[in-house]
Design a protein around this motif. Structure first.
Motif, PDB file in Angstrom:
ATOM      1  N   GLU A  24       0.947  -0.905   0.146  1.00  0.00           N
ATOM      2  CA  GLU A  24       0.304   0.046  -0.079  1.00  0.00           C
ATOM      3  C   GLU A  24       0.972   1.197  -0.144  1.00  0.00           C
ATOM      4  OE1 GLU A  24      -3.899  -1.044   2.932  1.00  0.00           O
ATOM      5  OE2 GLU A  24      -2.223  -1.043   3.925  1.00  0.00           O
ATOM      6  N   LYS A  25       0.316   2.726  -0.323  1.00  0.00           N
ATOM      7  CA  LYS A  25       1.290   3.512  -0.770  1.00  0.00           C
ATOM      8  C   LYS A  25       0.134   4.335  -0.075  1.00  0.00           C
ATOM      9  CE  LYS A  25       2.807   7.383  -3.201  1.00  0.00           C
ATOM     10  NZ  LYS A  25       3.633   7.331  -4.825  1.00  0.00           N
ATOM     11  N   LYS A  26       0.883   5.564   1.127  1.00  0.00           N
ATOM     12  CA  LYS A  26       0.048   6.513   2.033  1.00  0.00           C
ATOM     13  C   LYS A  26       0.116   7.612   0.637  1.00  0.00           C
ATOM     14  CE  LYS A  26       1.186   8.394   6.407  1.00  0.00           C
ATOM     15  NZ  LYS A  26       1.526   8.725   7.344  1.00  0.00           N
ATOM     16  N   THR A  27      -1.629   8.247   1.393  1.00  0.00           N
ATOM     17  CA  THR A  27      -2.108   9.113   0.241  1.00  0.00           C
ATOM     18  C   THR A  27      -2.803   9.967   1.397  1.00  0.00           C
ATOM     19  OG1 THR A  27      -4.041   7.723  -0.037  1.00  0.00           O
ATOM     20  CG2 THR A  27      -2.372   8.112  -1.946  1.00  0.00           C
ATOM     21  N   LEU A  28      -3.070  11.104   0.923  1.00  0.00           N
ATOM     22  CA  LEU A  28      -3.642  12.260   1.358  1.00  0.00           C
ATOM     23  C   LEU A  28      -3.207  11.628   3.172  1.00  0.00           C
ATOM     24  CD1 LEU A  28      -7.032  12.258  -0.169  1.00  0.00           C
ATOM     25  CD2 LEU A  28      -4.877  14.162  -0.677  1.00  0.00           C
ATOM     26  N   SER A  51      -3.816   3.263   0.226  1.00  0.00           N
ATOM     27  CA  SER A  51      -4.485   2.691  -1.027  1.00  0.00           C
ATOM     28  C   SER A  51      -3.181   1.858  -1.383  1.00  0.00           C
ATOM     29  CB  SER A  51      -4.950   3.355  -2.066  1.00  0.00           C
ATOM     30  OG  SER A  51      -3.902   4.208  -2.902  1.00  0.00           O
ATOM     31  N   ARG A  52      -3.982   0.319  -1.841  1.00  0.00           N
ATOM     32  CA  ARG A  52      -3.293  -0.897  -2.474  1.00  0.00           C
ATOM     33  C   ARG A  52      -2.486  -0.494  -3.493  1.00  0.00           C
ATOM     34  NH1 ARG A  52      -4.791  -6.768  -1.160  1.00  0.00           N
ATOM     35  NH2 ARG A  52      -5.907  -6.273   0.889  1.00  0.00           N
ATOM     36  N   ALA A  59      12.091 -14.328  -0.819  1.00  0.00           N
ATOM     37  CA  ALA A  59      11.672 -13.064  -0.899  1.00  0.00           C
ATOM     38  C   ALA A  59      11.055 -13.209  -2.306  1.00  0.00           C
ATOM     39  CB  ALA A  59      13.612 -12.767  -1.211  1.00  0.00           C
ATOM     40  N   ARG A  60      11.052 -11.441  -2.724  1.00  0.00           N
ATOM     41  CA  ARG A  60       9.918 -11.240  -3.634  1.00  0.00           C
ATOM     42  C   ARG A  60      10.481  -9.137  -4.170  1.00  0.00           C
ATOM     43  NH1 ARG A  60       5.826 -12.408  -5.776  1.00  0.00           N
ATOM     44  NH2 ARG A  60       5.065 -14.018  -4.945  1.00  0.00           N
ATOM     45  N   GLU A  61      10.485  -9.442  -4.946  1.00  0.00           N
ATOM     46  CA  GLU A  61      10.978  -7.729  -5.466  1.00  0.00           C
ATOM     47  C   GLU A  61      10.026  -7.335  -6.417  1.00  0.00           C
ATOM     48  OE1 GLU A  61      15.018  -8.322  -6.967  1.00  0.00           O
ATOM     49  OE2 GLU A  61      16.022  -7.688  -5.540  1.00  0.00           O
ATOM     50  N   TYR A  62      10.064  -5.862  -5.709  1.00  0.00           N
ATOM     51  CA  TYR A  62       8.692  -4.850  -6.407  1.00  0.00           C
ATOM     52  C   TYR A  62       9.413  -3.699  -6.727  1.00  0.00           C
ATOM     53  CZ  TYR A  62       4.591  -2.789  -8.261  1.00  0.00           C
ATOM     54  OH  TYR A  62       3.590  -2.549  -8.953  1.00  0.00           O
ATOM     55  N   GLN A  63       9.149  -3.435  -8.395  1.00  0.00           N
ATOM     56  CA  GLN A  63      10.152  -2.171  -8.494  1.00  0.00           C
ATOM     57  C   GLN A  63       8.602  -1.223  -8.552  1.00  0.00           C
ATOM     58  OE1 GLN A  63      12.900  -0.959  -9.841  1.00  0.00           O
ATOM     59  NE2 GLN A  63      11.822   1.538  -9.213  1.00  0.00           N
ATOM     60  N   LEU A  64       8.840  -0.212  -7.611  1.00  0.00           N
ATOM     61  CA  LEU A  64       7.812   0.776  -6.742  1.00  0.00           C
ATOM     62  C   LEU A  64       7.826   1.880  -8.344  1.00  0.00           C
ATOM     63  CD1 LEU A  64       8.830   1.504  -3.494  1.00  0.00           C
ATOM     64  CD2 LEU A  64       6.508  -0.145  -5.099  1.00  0.00           C
ATOM     65  N   SER A  65       6.312   2.927  -9.147  1.00  0.00           N
ATOM     66  CA  SER A  65       6.322   3.236  -9.872  1.00  0.00           C
ATOM     67  C   SER A  65       6.588   5.095  -9.521  1.00  0.00           C
ATOM     68  CB  SER A  65       5.462   3.518  -9.632  1.00  0.00           C
ATOM     69  OG  SER A  65       3.821   4.341  -9.329  1.00  0.00           O
ATOM     70  N   SER A  66       6.663   5.485  -7.578  1.00  0.00           N
ATOM     71  CA  SER A  66       7.310   6.698  -7.591  1.00  0.00           C
ATOM     72  C   SER A  66       7.000   6.833  -6.223  1.00  0.00           C
ATOM     73  CB  SER A  66       5.761   7.848  -7.032  1.00  0.00           C
ATOM     74  OG  SER A  66       4.869   7.301  -6.943  1.00  0.00           O
ATOM     75  N   SER A  67       7.941   8.131  -5.518  1.00  0.00           N
ATOM     76  CA  SER A  67       9.155   7.912  -4.300  1.00  0.00           C
ATOM     77  C   SER A  67       6.756   7.963  -3.621  1.00  0.00           C
ATOM     78  CB  SER A  67       9.837   9.305  -4.303  1.00  0.00           C
ATOM     79  OG  SER A  67       8.984  10.467  -4.556  1.00  0.00           O
ATOM     80  N   GLY A  68       7.688   7.981  -2.372  1.00  0.00           N
ATOM     81  CA  GLY A  68       6.515   7.868  -1.206  1.00  0.00           C
ATOM     82  C   GLY A  68       6.200   7.356   0.139  1.00  0.00           C
ATOM     83  N   THR A  69       5.711   7.016   0.865  1.00  0.00           N
ATOM     84  CA  THR A  69       5.671   5.898   1.979  1.00  0.00           C
ATOM     85  C   THR A  69       4.811   4.341   1.791  1.00  0.00           C
ATOM     86  OG1 THR A  69       5.780   7.979   3.397  1.00  0.00           O
ATOM     87  CG2 THR A  69       4.984   5.724   4.111  1.00  0.00           C
TER      88      THR A  69
END
Length: 149
Positions: free
Chosen positions: A80-84, A89-90, A112-122
Motif C-alpha cells: 500500500e502507498k500512503k496518500t492524503l 491505497s493498494r 524473497a520477492r522484489e517489486y519496482q515502485l513507480s514513484s517515491s513516497g511512504t
C-alpha cells in the motif's frame, strides 16, 4: 476509645486505597513489552521489507513449523502507498486483488520477492502467514512494515 477505632479504620482504609494500587501499577510496569504467542503449527515467522535508492522494494519471508505436524503455509502479501496524509491505497502489482498468494507445502520456508515502485513516497507491506498442520487450528500471523523512499 471510640475515636481511636475510627482513626485506626480510617488509616487502614487510606493505606488500602493508596498503597495497594501502587503495587498493581508497578507489577504492570514490570511486564514485558511484547508477549510471544504460542502457536499450534509454527515455531517462528519473520518478515522484512526494504526499499533501495532506486525504488526497488525487497520483501523477505522466513517461517519454521514443526517437521512432524506442519502441513502447509499460505502467505499473502500486498503493498500500500500512503496518500492524503493518513489514507492507504493498494499498489497495483499486476496480480488478482493486487496481492501475491504463495502456498508452501513444507514445514519451513525462506524466500524473497522484489517489486519496482513507480514513484517515491511512504509504502507499507502487509504479510499474512496462515500455517496449517495437525497440531490444531491454523496459525494466522500478520506483519506490517513501513518504509519510504
Amino acid at each position: 476509645m471510640k475515636n481511636l477505632g475510627k482513626r485506626t479504620l480510617t488509616a487502614f482504609l487510606a493505606v488500602c486505597l493508596f498503597v495497594v494500587p501502587l503495587f498493581s501499577i508497578s507489577a504492570v510496569a514490570a511486564a514485558p513489552e511484547e508477549v510471544m504467542p504460542l502457536y499450534n503449527n509454527t515455531v517462528s515467522a519473520t518478515s522484512n521489507m526494504s526499499i533501495n535508492s532506486n525504488g526497488k522494494m525487497t520483501i523477505s519471508y522466513i517461517f519454521t513449523g514443526y517437521p512432524s505436524t506442519t502441513t502447509k503455509a499460505v502467505i499473502t502479501t500486498y503493498i500500500e502507498k500512503k496518500t492524503l496524509l493518513f489514507f492507504w491505497s493498494r499498489v497495483d502489482n499486476g496480480q488478482t486483488d493486487k496481492q501475491w498468494v504463495d502456498t508452501i507445502t513444507d514445514y519451513r520456508y525462506a524466500g524473497a520477492r522484489e517489486y519496482q515502485l513507480s514513484s517515491s513516497g511512504t509504502y507499507r507491506v502487509t504479510i499474512t502467514y496462515v500455517i496449517y498442520g495437525t497440531g490444531g487450528s491454523p496459525d494466522e500471523i500478520t506483519h506490517q512494515i513501513t518504509d519510504s523512499y
